[in-house]
Design an enzyme around this catalytic site. Sequence first.
Site, short mmCIF file in Angstrom:
data_model
loop_
_atom_site.label_atom_id
_atom_site.label_comp_id
_atom_site.label_asym_id
_atom_site.label_seq_id
_atom_site.Cartn_x
_atom_site.Cartn_y
_atom_site.Cartn_z
N ASP A 98 0.79 -1.24 0.00
CA ASP A 98 0.00 0.00 0.00
C ASP A 98 0.82 1.28 0.00
OD1 ASP A 98 1.12 -0.01 2.51
OD2 ASP A 98 -0.72 -0.65 3.52
N GLU A 120 -0.24 -9.04 -0.94
CA GLU A 120 -0.80 -8.44 0.27
C GLU A 120 -2.02 -7.58 -0.09
OE1 GLU A 120 0.80 -5.41 3.41
OE2 GLU A 120 1.73 -7.32 3.94
N GLU A 134 -2.10 5.14 2.78
CA GLU A 134 -2.06 3.72 2.42
C GLU A 134 -3.42 3.12 2.10
OE1 GLU A 134 -0.45 5.11 4.96
OE2 GLU A 134 1.67 4.73 4.58
N HIS A 210 6.34 5.50 12.97
CA HIS A 210 6.74 6.30 11.81
C HIS A 210 5.60 6.83 10.96
CE1 HIS A 210 5.68 3.42 8.64
NE2 HIS A 210 5.95 2.50 9.53
N ARG A 212 2.62 8.47 8.77
CA ARG A 212 2.30 9.88 8.45
C ARG A 212 1.10 10.39 9.22
NH1 ARG A 212 4.57 12.18 3.25
NH2 ARG A 212 6.13 10.64 2.69
N HIS A 243 13.27 5.42 12.60
CA HIS A 243 13.11 5.58 11.15
C HIS A 243 13.92 6.78 10.66
CE1 HIS A 243 10.96 6.23 7.34
NE2 HIS A 243 10.30 5.09 7.52
#
Length: 382
Positions: A98, A120, A134, A210, A212, A243
Amino acid sequence: MKKIKVLSVFGTRPEAIKMCPLVRHLASLSEVDSLCCLTGQHREMLDSVMDIFKIKADYDLNIMQARQTLSSITSRTLLGMDAVIEQAKPDLILVHGDTSTTFAGALAAFYHKVPVGHVEAGLRTGDKYSPYPEEMNRSLVGRIAELHFCPTVNNLRNLEREAVPGDKFITGNTVIDAMKTTVRPDFVFSVPELNELDFANRRVIAVTCHRRENYGEPMREIMEALRELALTHPEVELVYPVHLSPVVRECVFGILKDLPRIHLIDPIDVENMHNLMARCSFVMTDSGGLQEEAPALGKPVLVLRRETERPEAVKAGTVKLAGVKKQDVLALAEELLTDKAAYEAMAHAVNPYGDGHACERIAQGILWHFGLASDKPADFHA
Ligand code: UD1
Ligand code: UDP
């Protein structure tokens, strides 16, 4: 016999971890000519995975920029893919999951009328802004793809509910295949700080964060919870490979730097990460991949998000949604530290996401689709 030319396209760390076992498996089949194109959406974190799995890319678009925007990832991938597709002339393009690489890779394939296989497939929260971007990426790839490789039956049902056309398979997640080679009881960490940890006598918590949609206030609240946890629990060692996103690093180091019992380290390679999880007490994360890996290792997971597209391990009792509020995160972590029964109730190995044979099922699905296998692969059952 003409071989099927399969071009796997990926660009971030989690896609690489989950696609490398498949790329290796496809390369071993006489019916397949397996090629690999990296977008380079991630650079260091991607290269480390390629090194571990010993795969050399046939193409590398090298698109990463510091603080890249979603539009730059998407447009640079789209433009770069034109030349790759024209040169490679694949029969099938595989994308994973994604990310923006996934979406732009699938869109480029569509523009060239090359069929897409989505590995996936079918994960959903139902909220187009969470996870962001995503949820929209994977929904759009679902419309584009001809072959849908769903890890679980629940993922397949999501696609059926949306009346997504195409061939659908229940394969398990390839990350469980990857773990067959990475997790080893005699593993020696390549990071000295990890070798010095007393896993037997300390409560080691593995942390990553991490996403967004957690940028800003949610991430600050999570970091404040971690800070208080370490300051008030002397038995805890927090290990946090941070990250490389500058947005994430500013927030994390701003709140957690130089505190006792908090180990802020650079991202570690996947072997170090999987073995850290195998030895820790529990995991706190907003990562998708960790939610699949830790349950297989019998480790409780507190998910630092408001929702999850992976309800299977929540149902199995090894994962809890902690949310993104300081007090909620702290309360659940303290419960795991102080209530032995609550900990034991979550600490059992479950494998709702795979049995280590996802790559074989995906490969057989591809051969079947192209008329080179007589049977569709048998579904994965948890
Ligand atoms: C991306 C994916 C997300 C996935 C995550 C896995 C999108 C929109 N997001 O988010 O779905 O969960 O990867 O980690 O596709 N950087 C480096 N070196 C690296 C990697 C990143 O310096 O090896 C820095 C760069 O400054 C880059 C920034 O991190 O601009 C953010 O990377 P990006 O891929 O845009 O977003 P992620 O948060 O990593
Ligand atoms: N991972 C890793 N090193 C780290 C942190 C994570 O190898 O320092 C692995 C982790 O085991 C999992 C994957 O990276 O396989 C998850 O990637 P990430 O959290 O970046 O993305 P997500 O799964 O949330 O998309």
